[in-house]
Design an enzyme around this catalytic site. Structure first.
Site, PDB file in Angstrom:
ATOM      1  N   ASP A  26     -22.172 -59.692  -3.494  1.00 60.24           N
ATOM      2  CA  ASP A  26     -21.561 -59.081  -4.673  1.00 60.24           C
ATOM      3  C   ASP A  26     -20.856 -60.181  -5.459  1.00 60.24           C
ATOM      4  OD1 ASP A  26     -20.593 -57.030  -6.368  1.00 60.24           O
ATOM      5  OD2 ASP A  26     -20.333 -55.701  -4.644  1.00 60.24           O
ATOM      6  N   GLU A  34     -24.825 -54.019 -12.067  1.00 62.07           N
ATOM      7  CA  GLU A  34     -24.110 -52.752 -12.261  1.00 62.07           C
ATOM      8  C   GLU A  34     -23.818 -52.612 -13.749  1.00 62.07           C
ATOM      9  OE1 GLU A  34     -20.065 -50.481 -10.761  1.00 62.07           O
ATOM     10  OE2 GLU A  34     -19.998 -52.598 -11.286  1.00 62.07           O
ATOM     11  N   HIS A  53     -19.795 -47.529  -2.871  1.00 62.19           N
ATOM     12  CA  HIS A  53     -18.371 -47.573  -2.559  1.00 62.19           C
ATOM     13  C   HIS A  53     -17.496 -46.917  -3.622  1.00 62.19           C
ATOM     14  CE1 HIS A  53     -19.241 -50.946  -5.157  1.00 62.19           C
ATOM     15  NE2 HIS A  53     -17.970 -51.024  -5.460  1.00 62.19           N
ATOM     16  N   ASP A  54     -18.067 -46.589  -4.776  1.00 63.54           N
ATOM     17  CA  ASP A  54     -17.315 -45.956  -5.863  1.00 63.54           C
ATOM     18  C   ASP A  54     -17.625 -44.469  -6.019  1.00 63.54           C
ATOM     19  OD1 ASP A  54     -15.932 -48.231  -6.671  1.00 63.54           O
ATOM     20  OD2 ASP A  54     -17.508 -48.864  -8.048  1.00 63.54           O
TER      21      ASP A  54
END
Length: 532
Positions: free
Chosen positions: A98, A237, A310-311
């Site tokens: 990431d 993203e 994760h969001d």
């Protein structure tokens, strides 16, 4: 992965803080991941995506980076990282890191030593932070305001500065030279801001930084300076990106990225673009949205396929039934997604049907966005009960509760006190239990991954939605080179009957009864037919 292997790969996302703790401090770490690599290899995944592991003050759980060249002390050391990378590669898997380069931590040395790498103004404009409040914070040392689209401890980088861009490319080269195989690029479509930083009539500023004026130029430059020189997989993203935007970002001839994460299907259970104003999902909306993306990128770009990260809250709680039909709806949701065209992403715990959590007290939550939202909504007049229901439904800590490995204390995640409470359903929902059953959610994910390797129609086929107005059944066909798939997924507890298509059954879940004429779909069931 210049040979397009990423097109039939399956990616598994690890949120390190919550995956596995090896030293009893209550925080997941790199040695903890190393201990579970055989588990991931047995699942059949190809790529591990690690959420940020860099040195960070942890204002936003690692997405506020203080040093891109060091490992967060809680997670381990660079030696641990090297062992992890070696362990991943020795098992035939790849590692995607990431990278967060829209912003840094305000504790990064650049913030004081290179203020020209950031945005400064004498007076703020009216842009809002994604985490609530103004996107500007006053700095007494400089007697100016700096821009932060996220937390006030996450100042935005000014990509107009060519020296800053080169520093970013140096970071990427460093990790690629270590042997990393790809990057997930955090909010990468926010990196180009309108240099004038004008007020936004809408008040949030997105018109001036989302898919901004030079974003394609910057990403192509990144490709030319870094990406094309390595065998690398990339995903960006991109909140607010449309299918037309996605084609520009992912069309091979444009030389930017391999694929993007869209958010449109994640916003269908909210009212008026307000995340916390929740409504039930209309399945027809979901079908039409995913159809739009399947059609728009077919032969032109590439889709990322995901339900969880994760969001996002846990999909089995969000779009399925996490009580009576937890196992069946988890399998059905997996089949629905994995039979589409694109690269599937599995988020840790998804493969065992982990669910949302409902903590009794706000004090038990850790997520910065959630805590900021609570204060804002109380100021707007929302009741405590209404806010807690919204948190139960959409809060990011739903995804961040520790991985449920066994029915032992703290779900086998840690021998210490976990940084975030474990979901109390871990005695029923855990890896050990799934591995002991041949009919588990984990085994179903294994089967879906194997199918993707063995049937090219899953990777290459077109997409055709049918029975589009049915309120409960998601049905579609895939065709390629004389092969066809027909997929039925029941998103409800009712039963439905369809004519049986030609071909053999590749995989099914739940209560499905089929004969030579008809197929009866039981509650939250799915079935996939193959013909050639």
């Amino acid at each position: 992965m210049n040979n397009n292997n990423w097109k039939n790969s399956v990616v598994y996302q690890i949120y390190p803080r919550s995956f596995n703790d090896s030293n009893g401090d209550g925080i997941g770490d790199l040695q903890g991941i190393i201990k579970k690599l055989d588990y991931l290899a047995d699942l059949g995944i190809d790529v591990i995506w690690l959420s940020p592991i860099y040195d960070s003050p942890n204002d936003d759980n690692g997405y506020d980076i203080r040093d891109y060249y060091s490992i967060m002390q809680e997670f381990g050391t660079m030696d641990d990282f090297n062992l992890l990378l070696e362990g991943i590669h020795s098992r035939g898997m790849k590692l995607m890191m990431d990278v967060v380069v829209n912003h840094t931590s305000d504790e990064h040395e650049w913030f004081r030593e290179h203020p020209e790498y950031y945005f400064w103004r004498e007076e703020p404009n009216n842009w809002g932070s994604v985490f609530g409040g103004s996107a500007w914070e006053y700095d007494s040392d400089r007697s100016q305001y700096y821009l932060h689209l996220f937390s006030k401890k996450q100042p935005d980088l000014n990509w107009e500065n060519p020296e800053l861009r080169e520093r970013v490319y140096e970071i990427m080269r460093y990790w690629l030279e270590k042997g990393v195989d790809g990057f997930r690029l955090d909010v990468i479509n926010f990196i180009s801001k309108d240099p004038a930083l004008p007020d936004d009539p809408e008040g949030d500023g997105t018109a001036y930084f989302m898919n901004g004026p030079r974003v394609h130029e910057f990403l192509h430059e990144m490709h030319e300076e870094v990406l094309k020189h390595y065998d690398v997989m990339t995903v960006g993203e991109m909140p607010g990106a449309t299918p037309d935007d996605a084609v520009k970002y992912t069309a091979p001839e444009r030389e930017e990225l391999n694929m993007i994460f869209t958010f449109e299907h994640m916003d269908l259970d909210q009212v008026g673009g307000e995340k916390w104003n929740v409504k039930p999902l209309d399945l027809v909306d979901l079908k039409e949205n995913l159809e739009k993306w399947q059609h728009a990128l077919y032969g032109r770009g590439w889709n990322s396929l995901y339900w969880n990260n994760h969001d996002q809250p846990r999909v089995v709680s969000r779009f399925g039934d996490d009580k009576e039909y937890r196992v069946d709806s988890a399998k059905m949701l997996a089949a629905c997604l994995h039979m589409m065209q694109g690269t599937p992403y599995i988020y840790q715990g998804e493969e065992i049907g982990m669910t949302n959590v409902q903590f009794d007290s706000l004090d038990e939550y850790e997520d910065l966005e959630t805590l900021n939202m609570y204060d804002e909504k109380r100021a707007e007049g929302w009741s405590h009960e209404r806010i807690m229901q919204a948190i139960y439904w959409k809060g990011r800590d739903n995804a961040r509760t520790p991985m449920q490995w066994s029915n032992e204390l703290n779900s086998g995640f840690t021998e210490g006190e976990p940084w975030l409470k474990v979901n109390p359903n871990y005695p029923e929902v855990n890896v050990e239990k799934d591995l002991a059953s041949e009919d588990s959610i984990y085994r179903y994910y294994q089967a879906l991954i194997k199918l993707r390797k063995n049937y090219e129609v899953i990777t290459h086929g077109n997409f055709s939605l049918f029975d589009r107005d049915h309120p409960s059944v998601f049905a579609y066909k895939r065709n390629w080179n004389g092969e066809s798939l027909t997929v039925y997924c029941n998103f409800s507890s009712e039963e439905f009957r369809y004519e049986r298509p030609a071909g053999k059954v590749l995989v099914s879940s739940g209560q499905v009864v089929e004969d030579h004429e008809y197929v009866n779909l039981g509650a939250y069931s799915s079935i996939v037919f193959y013909d050639n």
